[in-house]
Design a protein around this motif. Structure first.
Motif, PDB file in Angstrom:
ATOM      1  N   ASP A 135      -3.951   8.220   0.442  1.00  0.00           N
ATOM      2  CA  ASP A 135      -2.885   8.279  -0.384  1.00  0.00           C
ATOM      3  C   ASP A 135      -2.789   7.064  -1.135  1.00  0.00           C
ATOM      4  O   ASP A 135      -2.089   5.997  -0.706  1.00  0.00           O
ATOM      5  CB  ASP A 135      -1.527   8.382   0.656  1.00  0.00           C
ATOM      6  CG  ASP A 135      -0.236   8.653   0.049  1.00  0.00           C
ATOM      7  OD1 ASP A 135      -0.296   8.918  -1.273  1.00  0.00           O
ATOM      8  OD2 ASP A 135       0.641   8.448   0.655  1.00  0.00           O
ATOM      9  N   GLU A 141      -3.373   3.168   4.528  1.00  0.00           N
ATOM     10  CA  GLU A 141      -4.014   4.068   3.864  1.00  0.00           C
ATOM     11  C   GLU A 141      -4.191   3.441   2.370  1.00  0.00           C
ATOM     12  O   GLU A 141      -3.449   2.869   1.730  1.00  0.00           O
ATOM     13  CB  GLU A 141      -3.471   5.435   3.519  1.00  0.00           C
ATOM     14  CG  GLU A 141      -3.473   6.455   4.778  1.00  0.00           C
ATOM     15  CD  GLU A 141      -2.754   7.746   4.680  1.00  0.00           C
ATOM     16  OE1 GLU A 141      -2.109   7.771   3.685  1.00  0.00           O
ATOM     17  OE2 GLU A 141      -3.175   8.401   5.503  1.00  0.00           O
ATOM     18  N   SER A 153       1.260   4.941   5.290  1.00  0.00           N
ATOM     19  CA  SER A 153       1.162   4.976   3.951  1.00  0.00           C
ATOM     20  C   SER A 153       2.282   4.080   3.160  1.00  0.00           C
ATOM     21  O   SER A 153       3.343   4.099   3.686  1.00  0.00           O
ATOM     22  CB  SER A 153       0.848   6.198   3.343  1.00  0.00           C
ATOM     23  OG  SER A 153       1.260   6.157   1.743  1.00  0.00           O
TER      24      SER A 153
END
Length: 138
Positions: A64, A60, A39
Motif C-alpha cells: 500500500d 507497508e 499502512s
C-alpha cells in the motif's frame, strides 16, 4: 490553488472565498499487544498497547505505497517491563528502523514517541524519545 493563513484561497488568481470550519483529525490506529502490519492510509497516529514481549510493527511501503512526505507518529504511553519493546520495520526489510520501549537512557519511564517519514521510496526515522535502539534502516 493557493491557500494562505488568513483563511482565503485563490484559484487560478481569479476567485477568493473565506474558509470556515473545524480542523478534524482521523481516529488514531490503536494497536493491541501483538505483532502488526500497518499502512499509513489507516491513520498517521498509532497508539501502542503496553508490550509484554518484543513486538514487531511492519509498515507497508510496497503493498500500500505511501507518498513521499507522509509521516506516521507512534506513541507508547505505558511501557512494559525491561526488555519489552516495539520494533518498527519497513515492509520487505530484514532490518529495523527503531525500537520503542518507553525508557530513557537511565532506565526511567518516559512516554515513548517516534516519527517516521516516507522519503525516496523508504520509511526513515525522524526522531523520538524512549527509543532503546536505532536500527540500520533509520
Amino acid at each position: 490553488v493557493y491557500i494562505n493563513s488568513g483563511g482565503t484561497f485563490t484559484c487560478q488568481g481569479t476567485s477568493k472565498a473565506y474558509l470556515q470550519g473545524k480542523t478534524m483529525w482521523p481516529d488514531p490506529q490503536r494497536l493491541t499487544n501483538a505483532d502488526h502490519t500497518i499502512s499509513v492510509h489507516d491513520g498517521t497516529r498509532v497508539i501502542l498497547a503496553t508490550p509484554t514481549a518484543a513486538r514487531t510493527i511492519t509498515v507497508e511501503q510496497a503493498t500500500d505505497p505511501p507518498i513521499n512526505g507522509e509521516r506516521i507518529d507512534f506513541e507508547l504511553y505505558q511501557p512494559g517491563g525491561v526488555g519489552t519493546y516495539y520494533e518498527i520495520k519497513r515492509e520487505g526489510s530484514g532490518n529495523y528502523i527503531a525500537r520503542l520501549d518507553g525508557y530513557d537512557g537511565g532506565g526511567n519511564i518516559v512516554q515513548g514517541r517516534c516519527s517516521i517519514q516516507f522519503e525516496g521510496g523508504v520509511w526513515r526515522l525522524m526522531g523520538g524519545i524512549g527509543l532503546s535502539a536505532i536500527g540500520t534502516d533509520a
